[in-house]
Design a protein around this motif. Structure first.
Motif, mmCIF file in Angstrom:
data_model
loop_
_atom_site.group_PDB
_atom_site.id
_atom_site.type_symbol
_atom_site.label_atom_id
_atom_site.label_comp_id
_atom_site.label_asym_id
_atom_site.label_seq_id
_atom_site.Cartn_x
_atom_site.Cartn_y
_atom_site.Cartn_z
ATOM 1 N N THR A 59 28.020 7.055 7.477
ATOM 2 C CA THR A 59 28.188 7.771 6.096
ATOM 3 C C THR A 59 29.112 9.100 5.470
ATOM 4 N N ASP A 168 37.157 3.422 6.448
ATOM 5 C CA ASP A 168 35.855 2.706 6.933
ATOM 6 C C ASP A 168 35.858 1.918 7.909
ATOM 7 N N LYS A 199 26.789 0.204 14.800
ATOM 8 C CA LYS A 199 27.044 -1.019 14.644
ATOM 9 C C LYS A 199 26.935 -2.119 15.119
HETATM 10 C C1 LIG Z 1 26.903 0.861 8.012
HETATM 11 C C2 LIG Z 1 28.584 0.848 7.149
HETATM 12 C C3 LIG Z 1 28.660 2.359 7.132
HETATM 13 C C4 LIG Z 1 28.150 3.880 7.998
HETATM 14 O O1 LIG Z 1 26.205 3.543 7.786
HETATM 15 P P1 LIG Z 1 25.071 4.903 8.631
HETATM 16 O O2 LIG Z 1 24.596 4.303 8.191
HETATM 17 O O3 LIG Z 1 26.128 5.758 7.092
HETATM 18 O O4 LIG Z 1 25.814 4.715 9.776
HETATM 19 C C5 LIG Z 1 29.706 2.873 6.272
HETATM 20 N N1 LIG Z 1 30.504 1.854 6.332
HETATM 21 C C6 LIG Z 1 30.571 -0.073 6.098
HETATM 22 C C7 LIG Z 1 31.108 -0.300 5.527
HETATM 23 C C8 LIG Z 1 28.851 -0.042 7.142
HETATM 24 O O5 LIG Z 1 28.807 -1.011 6.908
#
Ligand SMILES: *Cc1c(COP(=O)(O)O)cnc(C)c1O
Length: 338
Positions: A59, A168, A199
């Motif tokens: 984020t 992203d 992730k």
């Molecule tokens: C998880 C995610 C993020 C970033 O998430 P954080 O939990 O803040 O690290 C950004 N974009 C997508 C598509 C995601 O699935």
């Protein structure tokens, strides 16, 4: 319990914990943490960019990028499913004072023609279109990914119209493993890329934003203003360095397992629609009157956790801590609900 709610539920492996303990650290706000510096340089190099900046979350890398690319009152273009729009707490408006032009793409993927049609002409009364954001893979559209050619076409429209292009890449490695495209060639079409380590790569924390030197200098300042300047962050960066060495190739296993789950769901009596499963995300809707809450409760009694994406939509995500043994348990739990 098998946990398929997200690929963020993984815990650091023994190898990763060893790497964390062995990390060389320093004060990263002073630019003196060798592990953070190594991670930023490595990630930038891998994506063919000049520099990188390590942030606590995806984020933050997205929001820092949006802030660094725009001015208040600007408009950015993205797909209706975009994480930056849906799942970042209104951060585009809150942090950057930017408004959004949402486009309905093909399972989360917008086209060059759509972008071209939605750029505002330079009248005083229209917001300035300055940024396009793509997501790859697309979380809310079932892990779909862009072809290199469609990225190239979008990038050409952006260049022609003086728009910045941000990616992203929370699951960029899932996309690259599936397409076989090179990270460098892909990133070359973007001005900035957010690369996530918490992730599929199995780290506890962190994302790196990459781009050219001038942009990252600006982004570093924005990160500090957002409260993302960390001190001995090398303990976290060490996990990401470990993940770059060890956890990328294996993503293919997550995709194979996801397809096996999809095969069972295709024939399940309770499934109304299953989105095509292309990477590690499985999204399906349930036949009425079954709701996602009821379904998730029943499945949980059989030892498997999923997550509700709305009243009748459910998501599973395969990940590093989900193995073949757990896959068998999941398949029989899903069959047991027929
Ligand atoms: C998880 C995610 C993020 C970033 O998430 P954080 O939990 O803040 O690290 C950004 N974009 C997508 C598509 C995601 O699935």
């Amino acid at each position: 319990m098998v946990d398929l709610r997200s690929d963020t539920v993984t815990r650091p492996s023994k190898g990763m914990l060893d790497a964390i303990l062995a990390a060389h650290v320093g004060d990263d706000v002073f630019g003196e943490d060798p592990s953070v510096n190594q991670l930023e340089e490595r990630t930038a190099k891998l994506f063919g960019k000049e520099a990188g900046v390590y942030c606590p979350s995806g984020t933050m890398t997205n929001q820092v990028a949006i802030k660094a690319h725009t001015q208040p009152g600007d408009e950015l273009i993205c797909d209706t499913h975009a994480h930056i729009y849906i799942n970042e707490g209104g951060g585009i408006a809150f942090n950057s004072g930017v408004q959004v032009r949402l486009l309905p793409g093909d399972r989360g993927r917008i086209s060059a023609a759509q972008v071209a049609e939605n750029i505002n002409p330079p009248f005083d009364w229209l917001p300035r279109t300055t940024l396009v954001c793509l997501e790859n893979t697309v979380n809310r559209a079932g892990g779909s990914y862009y072809t290199l050619n469609s990225i190239k076409e979008i990038s050409e429209v952006c260049k022609k119209n003086n728009l910045k292009l941000h990616l992203d890449g929370a699951r960029i490695f899932n996309a690259l493993i599936e397409t076989g495209d090179s990270a460098e060639e892909t990133a070359n079409y973007f001005d900035s890329v957010s690369v996530c380590f918490s992730k599929g790569l199995g780290c506890p924390v962190g994302s790196v934003l990459v781009g050219d030197k001038e942009f990252i200098k600006k982004a570093r300042r924005v990160r500090k203003v957002f409260g993302g300047g960390m001190r001995q962050a090398g303990f976290l960066a060490a996990a990401a360095n470990y993940a770059l060495d060890n956890n990328i190739k294996r993503l293919k296993d997550d995709h194979v397992r996801a397809k096996k789950i999809a095969d069972v769901l295709k024939n399940a009596s309770y499934v109304e629609e299953l989105l095509p499963v292309e990477t590690n995300i499985i999204i399906f809707t349930l036949k009425a009157p079954l709701t996602s809450q009821e379904f998730i409760a029943k499945l949980s009694e059989k030892g498997v956790k999923g997550i509700a994406f709305g009243k009748k939509m459910v998501r599973f995500v395969t990940h590093l801590d989900f193995d073949d043994y757990q896959l068998e348990e999941t398949l029989s739990a899903l069959k047991g609900l027929n």
